[in-house]
Design an enzyme around this catalytic site. Structure first.
Site, short mmCIF file in Angstrom:
data_model
loop_
_atom_site.label_atom_id
_atom_site.label_comp_id
_atom_site.label_asym_id
_atom_site.label_seq_id
_atom_site.Cartn_x
_atom_site.Cartn_y
_atom_site.Cartn_z
N HIS A 183 -0.80 11.66 -2.05
CA HIS A 183 -2.08 11.26 -1.46
C HIS A 183 -2.91 12.46 -1.03
O HIS A 183 -4.10 12.55 -1.34
CB HIS A 183 -1.82 10.35 -0.26
CG HIS A 183 -3.05 9.84 0.41
ND1 HIS A 183 -3.78 10.60 1.32
CD2 HIS A 183 -3.71 8.67 0.29
CE1 HIS A 183 -4.82 9.90 1.73
NE2 HIS A 183 -4.81 8.72 1.12
N ASP A 220 -1.04 6.59 -5.17
CA ASP A 220 -2.05 7.62 -5.49
C ASP A 220 -1.47 8.65 -6.45
O ASP A 220 -0.32 9.07 -6.29
CB ASP A 220 -2.45 8.33 -4.19
CG ASP A 220 -2.82 7.34 -3.09
OD1 ASP A 220 -3.90 6.75 -3.18
OD2 ASP A 220 -1.99 7.14 -2.17
N GLU A 237 -4.22 4.45 -8.02
CA GLU A 237 -5.42 5.13 -7.51
C GLU A 237 -5.43 6.56 -8.03
O GLU A 237 -4.54 7.36 -7.74
CB GLU A 237 -5.47 5.11 -5.98
CG GLU A 237 -6.80 5.71 -5.53
CD GLU A 237 -6.97 5.88 -4.03
OE1 GLU A 237 -6.26 5.23 -3.25
OE2 GLU A 237 -7.83 6.71 -3.67
N GLU A 294 0.18 -0.43 -4.77
CA GLU A 294 -0.88 0.57 -4.88
C GLU A 294 -0.25 1.92 -4.54
O GLU A 294 0.60 2.01 -3.65
CB GLU A 294 -2.00 0.26 -3.88
CG GLU A 294 -3.22 1.17 -3.97
CD GLU A 294 -3.17 2.46 -3.15
OE1 GLU A 294 -4.08 3.27 -3.30
OE2 GLU A 294 -2.20 2.66 -2.39
N HIS A 314 0.83 -1.20 0.00
CA HIS A 314 0.00 0.00 0.00
C HIS A 314 0.87 1.26 0.00
O HIS A 314 1.83 1.36 0.77
CB HIS A 314 -0.90 -0.02 1.24
CG HIS A 314 -1.88 1.10 1.30
ND1 HIS A 314 -2.05 1.89 2.40
CD2 HIS A 314 -2.77 1.55 0.37
CE1 HIS A 314 -3.00 2.78 2.17
NE2 HIS A 314 -3.45 2.61 0.94
#
Ligand code: G3P
Ligand code: MG
Length: 254
Positions: free
Chosen positions: A52, A39, A112, A37, A10
């Site tokens: 993020h 952002d 993301e 993952e 993550h």
């Protein structure tokens, strides 16, 4: 339905390194992770940066906002000191730097789309277009043999961002991120032509998991840091999850 890796680091490398940095990718890789993952948000000049929070103050020193700062200025900021001294000066990465690193190292990406407010469609369209162009060969090969494991998966909490991604580059697969699964989830997922539902494991039930899987969707959870909970949701039929505890839950976890 879920051709991708089951266990995903993550925000880059979980707790091992500052989130959303190349140091995070390196740290995850050191633990054997080849799935990540992270952002992506647009800078003032419309360039995707791996970040993020829309506002400064947590991972980079504030005040300020990503959408009001040029990409080159973001890239010069220190996104490592907040984590720990050894990472002082670790820069904010360009999305394209993450693509290059992940391609070189064979790391699968769950990207993301994290738009700042008001930039939902622009962010979705930009990320989808850049991803499609970078992965054109992999997309063509996957269309030929039906194996999408080598193509990144885009995800977002923003319906508008995913709709723009769908319109801009429909060939890059999409997942709909939902904190809680609403009653009309399938209608929304269908409209987005999503392949997967990515949801908060805290609100998932065995029944909901069974319903989503029976409808033919991939089912992915965030952010699972307890090995017992991870085992439980995998037994429910969850296809994969991301974790901050890459030190506790390895890439071969079952
Ligand atoms: O993509 C899953 C997860 O990252 C969503 O929450 O806030 O960590 O981006 P957040
Ligand atoms: Mg995220």
């Amino acid at each position: 339905m879920w051709p991708y890796p089951k266990i995903v680091a993550h925000r880059g490398g979980g707790i091992l390194a500052p989130e959303n940095t190349v140091a995070g990718l390196r740290a995850g890789l050191a633990y054997g992770f080849r799935a990540v993952e992270f952002d992506v948000m647009l800078s003032k000049d419309g360039i995707g940066m791996v970040m993020h929070d829309p506002d400064f103050g947590r991972t980079v020193a504030g005040p300020g906002a990503v959408a009001r700062t040029l990409a080159r200025d973001l890239a010069a900021m220190d996104a490592g000191s907040w984590h720990s001294a050894p990472f002082k000066g670790e820069p904010v990465p360009y999305y394209t730097q993450f693509i290059d690193y992940c391609k070189q190292q064979g790391i699968w990406m769950n990207v993301e789309i994290k738009p700042a407010e008001g930039f939902e469609a622009a962010t979705g369209a930009w990320v989808a277009r850049v991803t499609r162009d970078a992965y054109a060969d992999e997309i063509a090969a996957s269309k030929a043999d039906g194996n999408f494991a080598r193509v990144p998966l885009l995800s977002s909490f923003s319906f508008e961002a995913l709709a723009a991604a769908r319109d801009s580059a429909p060939e890059v697969p999409r997942a709909y991120l939902l904190d809680r699964i609403p009653a009309d989830w399938q209608q929304q997922a269908r409209a987005l032509q999503a392949v997967s539902i990515n949801t908060n494991h805290k609100h998932l039930t065995r029944e909901l998991a069974a319903t989503i899987k029976a409808a033919g969707y991939g089912l992915f959870c965030y952010t699972v840091n307890d090995p017992d909970r991870a085992r439980e949701i995998l037994l429910w039929g969850v296809d994969g999850f991301c974790t901050d505890r890459v030190d506790l839950i390895g890439p071969a976890f079952t």
